[in-house]
Structures are given as structure tokens and as C-alpha cells.
Scaffold this motif. Structure first.
Motif, PDB file in Angstrom:
ATOM      1  N   GLU A 150       0.833  -1.207   0.000  1.00 18.02           N
ATOM      2  CA  GLU A 150       0.000   0.000   0.000  1.00 18.02           C
ATOM      3  C   GLU A 150       0.870   1.262   0.000  1.00 18.02           C
ATOM      4  OE1 GLU A 150      -4.214  -0.208   1.969  1.00 18.02           O
ATOM      5  OE2 GLU A 150      -2.830   0.668   3.417  1.00 18.02           O
ATOM      6  N   ALA A 151       2.013   1.165   0.665  1.00 16.17           N
ATOM      7  CA  ALA A 151       2.916   2.316   0.761  1.00 16.17           C
ATOM      8  C   ALA A 151       3.508   2.686  -0.598  1.00 16.17           C
ATOM      9  CB  ALA A 151       4.039   2.019   1.759  1.00 16.17           C
ATOM     10  N   GLU A 176      -2.615  -1.182  -5.598  1.00 17.67           N
ATOM     11  CA  GLU A 176      -3.998  -1.641  -5.412  1.00 17.67           C
ATOM     12  C   GLU A 176      -4.198  -3.065  -5.918  1.00 17.67           C
ATOM     13  OE1 GLU A 176      -8.620  -0.392  -6.336  1.00 17.67           O
ATOM     14  OE2 GLU A 176      -7.014   0.921  -7.062  1.00 17.67           O
ATOM     15  N   GLN A 177      -3.563  -3.399  -7.019  1.00 21.54           N
ATOM     16  CA  GLN A 177      -3.701  -4.773  -7.536  1.00 21.54           C
ATOM     17  C   GLN A 177      -3.106  -5.789  -6.549  1.00 21.54           C
ATOM     18  OE1 GLN A 177      -1.945  -3.642 -11.440  1.00 21.54           O
ATOM     19  NE2 GLN A 177      -3.466  -5.017 -12.347  1.00 21.54           N
ATOM     20  N   TYR A 178      -1.975  -5.449  -5.971  1.00 20.10           N
ATOM     21  CA  TYR A 178      -1.324  -6.360  -5.020  1.00 20.10           C
ATOM     22  C   TYR A 178      -2.176  -6.525  -3.765  1.00 20.10           C
ATOM     23  CZ  TYR A 178       2.647  -8.682  -2.671  1.00 20.10           C
ATOM     24  OH  TYR A 178       3.465  -9.592  -2.036  1.00 20.10           O
ATOM     25  N   PRO A 238       5.393 -14.352 -11.248  1.00 21.23           N
ATOM     26  CA  PRO A 238       6.108 -13.195 -10.699  1.00 21.23           C
ATOM     27  C   PRO A 238       6.186 -12.044 -11.713  1.00 21.23           C
ATOM     28  CG  PRO A 238       7.255 -15.209 -10.120  1.00 21.23           C
ATOM     29  CD  PRO A 238       6.167 -15.594 -11.074  1.00 21.23           C
ATOM     30  N   GLU A 239       6.303 -12.377 -13.008  1.00 26.17           N
ATOM     31  CA  GLU A 239       6.364 -11.335 -14.048  1.00 26.17           C
ATOM     32  C   GLU A 239       5.074 -10.516 -14.043  1.00 26.17           C
ATOM     33  OE1 GLU A 239       9.251 -14.264 -14.526  1.00 26.17           O
ATOM     34  OE2 GLU A 239       7.078 -14.634 -14.610  1.00 26.17           O
ATOM     35  N   GLU A 240       3.967 -11.220 -13.921  1.00 26.96           N
ATOM     36  CA  GLU A 240       2.663 -10.539 -13.877  1.00 26.96           C
ATOM     37  C   GLU A 240       2.578  -9.630 -12.649  1.00 26.96           C
ATOM     38  OE1 GLU A 240      -2.038 -11.814 -13.561  1.00 26.96           O
ATOM     39  OE2 GLU A 240      -0.581 -13.371 -14.095  1.00 26.96           O
ATOM     40  N   VAL A 241       2.968 -10.172 -11.479  1.00 24.55           N
ATOM     41  CA  VAL A 241       2.893  -9.415 -10.226  1.00 24.55           C
ATOM     42  C   VAL A 241       3.832  -8.201 -10.277  1.00 24.55           C
ATOM     43  CG1 VAL A 241       3.329  -9.524  -7.723  1.00 24.55           C
ATOM     44  CG2 VAL A 241       2.137 -11.406  -8.868  1.00 24.55           C
ATOM     45  N   ASN A 242       4.968  -8.354 -10.942  1.00 25.57           N
ATOM     46  CA  ASN A 242       5.914  -7.231 -11.048  1.00 25.57           C
ATOM     47  C   ASN A 242       5.312  -6.026 -11.760  1.00 25.57           C
ATOM     48  OD1 ASN A 242       7.933  -8.420  -9.601  1.00 25.57           O
ATOM     49  ND2 ASN A 242       9.007  -9.249 -11.385  1.00 25.57           N
TER      50      ASN A 242
END
Length: 420
Positions: free
Chosen positions: A302-303, A352-354, A343-347
Motif C-alpha cells: 500500500e505504501a 492496489e492490484q497487489y 512473478p512477471e505478472e505481479v511485477n
């Protein structure tokens, strides 16, 4: 049977993997007091977690004591030597005043024939029709059934007696709270089995103040209950009735209560727990354990900035080592590999998505319980980061603490202890 240190009626087991959130967790208990209910914190960290992180129970004690002092908490609080046995108890003796005697590994190990015979002859009242107040149908047993339960559980309870006597020798009577844990095993204990187990515990003269049976359904780490809520409700109420009966029948401590292990985020059964405790006017110990660590990750994500980068790095490493991280928790997680983002997608994710994927909000279509469970067991990754991770927590203390407090108070304390 119990003099000295007493666990109050309502308590919450709060895990703090990295010993940085004691103040934020205690703030949730202060909010509970402001709302009219006393819920005392029991900080818990198992030997396995200390080994993974490379920490000592004395550090958990120091963090709890510092938070209590800083926030002016005057009610009781405890430090739990979580899931200990004779081999691991040593390092917990000095700092801890709550001991979870974990005997699940011994369940099913055959008891000595002479011990079983002695138990049966001491408890003829458990054979036949056992009528318990507030249970609709009396428990029906026969000699073969009670004998079977004794063969299955007596060796485990006798081992708990050995650990208890070691604690007594080292800590002194009335200077600690004993809990017996039987939840990390394959099959749930029925309410009638629980009653028979309580008779064994009384025979061993262990003044337990909480007991953690394995309930029906799945109690996976950090996600909602999976099972038949109506069946859980019936069993939970019958367990409470069995405990109340055992207190009067066998002289167990009058504050003995049920402990719900892996209780974090079991939202669909919180109403049943609240109503059962209210109906019987009995206490509850709810163990929330690793959700604090997830709230740390949510706060970092969030930070934004370097906080979000660290949250992404933790996921990439957890994904790469998922088999190794999941192995010790295989019985309490259900991860669908097909549902895990790469991990590529998350990167490429925003803050907000995380947080939407990780935060336990079932109304959010982006919530991903496989993602959440993998990160739940992935604290080893953050431990390996060392100061890098801890520095990030300290740099983002305010936003992390807000998430930790909100999670514990709004999602756990309010529904379980206030019925809200």
C-alpha cells in the motif's frame, strides 16, 4: 485445580513473526476494551518459526513488554510457548507464561494395556448413556468405544503430563497457563471423545485452562473455513457442553475454555463461536497467528515505492521456492497452482492490484486465496532478507500498523467477541 495465574475469559493469540507489531496488535485489544469487552493478547511464536527466522523467545517477550509499557496496558497479557514438546521446551521456560503442549504427533500411538485398563476401571461413568446438560441427544458409548478412545489418546495425554510436570518443576505451580493442543492431526475429535480426553487430562492432574481440539472442516492458514457450518455449530456447542460438564465432574479449572487454532479469517464460523460462548457463558481463545505478517505485506504494498518492490520480491521468491515453503504446512493449506499469478505478472501490478489480491475481502473479485496462502507460508523469504525487510517495516510503520490493527479488531475481535 487451578490457583495462581489465570487466563481471562476472552483472549486472542496474536502471532508476530518479526516482533515489530506488538503495539499495533495491542491497540486492537484497547479498541475492544473501549467497545466494552476485555480481550487479552497472548503473543505466540512457535519453535519452528523461531528456527526459520533465527529469533529467540526472549525477543518476543521484550517486544510485548515494550508495547504494554508504551500503551499503558494494565490488564493481563501472556507469551505463549507455542506447540512445544519435551525436546523444544527449554528455550521457552524463562520468557513464557503460557505453554501450548502439543501432543498431536502422539495421537494414535498405542497406550500401554495396563494404563487403558486402569483408565476404564476409574471411569465407569463414561460407559453407556452419558447425559450432559444442554446436549439434545445423550452420548451413547460402550466399553469397546471408550477403550478405543483410550488406546488412541491416552499416550498423548500422558506425554502432556510429562511436559506439564517439567514445567511445574521449572516454573512453579500457578506461574503459567497450560493449554493442550490436538488440532494438528488427521481426524477431528468428536464431542464425546473430547469428554473422555478431558477425563484423562484430569487424571494426569494437568490444570489446563484451554484445549484446542481438531474441529470438523478445514482450518487452512489465513483463509475462510471450509466445511459444513451447521455441523461445526452443533459440534462447537456440544464441545462447550462437554467442557462445562468436565469442569464440574472432574474438577478441571473453572475458566477452562475452547481454543480455536488457525482461527484467523474463519469468518463463516465466527457467529457460531460468538453465540456458543454467549449461550454457555464461557470463554474462547482465538488464535490468529500469521495474519499479522500478511498485513505487514499489505501495508508495504500500500505504501508503494520501495515497500511495494519488497512485497513483489517476497512473492517472486515464494513462487520460486513454493514446494519447500509449503511442505511443513501441507495439512493446513490448499493452493491451486493454476490460480497463482506469475512473478512477471505481479511485477507489473500497482499497489492496489497487489493489496486486492492479498487482502482477505471476499467481496473483491481480485482476491486470490492461493496467492494469499502462498505468501502466508512465505515468511521465510522475508526472514532471509534480514535488515532489508525490517528496515522497510520501520520506514512504513504507520501504514503497516494501521493494517495490523484494523485486521485484528474489525475482522476478528468484533465478530468473535462482540458479535458485530
Amino acid at each position: 485445580m487451578s490457583d495462581g495465574l489465570k487466563l481471562p475469559k476472552f483472549s486472542v493469540g496474536t502471532g508476530d513473526r518479526f516482533a515489530h507489531q506488538a503495539k499495533a496488535q495491542l491497540t486492537a485489544c484497547i479498541l475492544a476494551a473501549d467497545a466494552g469487552v476485555e480481550v487479552v493478547p497472548v503473543w505466540n511464536k512457535s519453535n519452528r518459526e523461531h528456527m526459520i527466522i533465527g529469533s529467540e523467545p526472549s525477543a518476543t517477550r521484550a517486544a510485548a513488554d515494550a508495547a504494554v509499557k508504551e500503551l499503558g496496558w494494565t490488564k493481563p497479557y501472556f507469551l505463549d510457548a507455542d506447540h512445544i514438546n519435551l525436546k523444544t521446551v527449554g528455550r521457552f521456560l524463562d520468557p513464557c507464561d503460557f505453554f501450548t503442549l502439543d501432543v498431536a504427533d502422539l495421537i494414535g500411538q498405542p497406550a500401554k494395556d495396563e494404563d487403558v485398563t486402569a483408565f476404564l476401571s476409574a471411569h465407569p461413568e463414561l460407559v453407556g448413556t452419558v447425559t450432559i446438560p444442554h446436549v439434545d441427544e445423550p452420548f451413547k458409548t460402550d466399553k469397546a468405544f471408550v477403550e478405543g478412545v483410550a488406546h488412541k489418546f491416552l499416550a498423548a495425554v500422558k506425554h502432556a503430563g510429562e511436559i506439564y510436570r517439567l514445567l511445574l518443576e521449572n516454573k512453579g505451580a500457578g506461574r503459567f497457563v497450560p493449554e493442550i493442543s490436538m488440532d494438528e492431526t488427521d481426524y477431528p475429535q468428536t464431542p464425546v471423545e473430547l469428554l473422555i480426553i478431558l477425563a484423562m487430562i484430569a487424571d494426569e492432574k494437568i490444570p489446563i485452562q484451554t484445549i484446542a481440539p481438531k474441529f470438523t472442516g478445514r482450518f487452512n492458514k489465513g483463509v475462510d473455513y471450509v466445511g459444513d457450518v451447521a455441523q461445526f455449530t452443533k459440534e462447537f456447542n456440544e464441545d462447550l457442553a462437554a467442557i462445562q460438564y468436565a469442569i464440574s465432574k472432574y474438577g478441571l479449572p473453572d475458566n477452562l475454555k475452547l481454543s480455536v487454532h488457525s482461527g484467523s479469517d474463519k469468518f463463516s464460523i465466527y457467529k457460531a463461536i460468538y453465540e456458543g460462548a454467549k449461550r454457555f457463558n464461557m470463554g474462547v481463545h482465538l488464535k490468529t497467528a500469521g495474519t499479522t505478517w500478511l498485513e505487514e505485506l499489505i501495508g508495504l504494498a500500500e505504501a508503494g515505492g520501495s515497500g511495494l518492490e519488497i512485497a513483489k520480491e517476497v512473492y517472486a521468491e515464494a513462487f520460486a521456492h513454493s514446494a519447500e515453503l509449503c511442505a511443513p504446512y501441507a495439512t493446513v493449506i490448499d493452493i491451486d497452482p493454476a490460480k497463482l499469478p506469475t512473478p512477471e505478472e505481479v511485477n507489473g501490478w500497482t499497489s492496489e492490484q497487489y493489496t486486492s489480491a492479498l487482502r482477505h475481502d471476499q467481496s473483491n473479485p481480485a482476491y486470490n486465496q492461493s496467492f494469499r496462502q502462498l505468501l502466508h507460508v512465505g515468511f521465510k523469504v522475508a526472514a532471509k532478507m534480514g535488515r532489508k525487510y525490517l528496515d522497510a517495516l520501520e520506514a512504513n510503520e504507520e501504514i503497516v500498523a494501521k493494517n495490523v490493527t484494523t485486521n485484528l479488531f474489525e475482522r476478528h475481535i468484533k465478530p468473535v467477541f462482540l458479535g458485530l
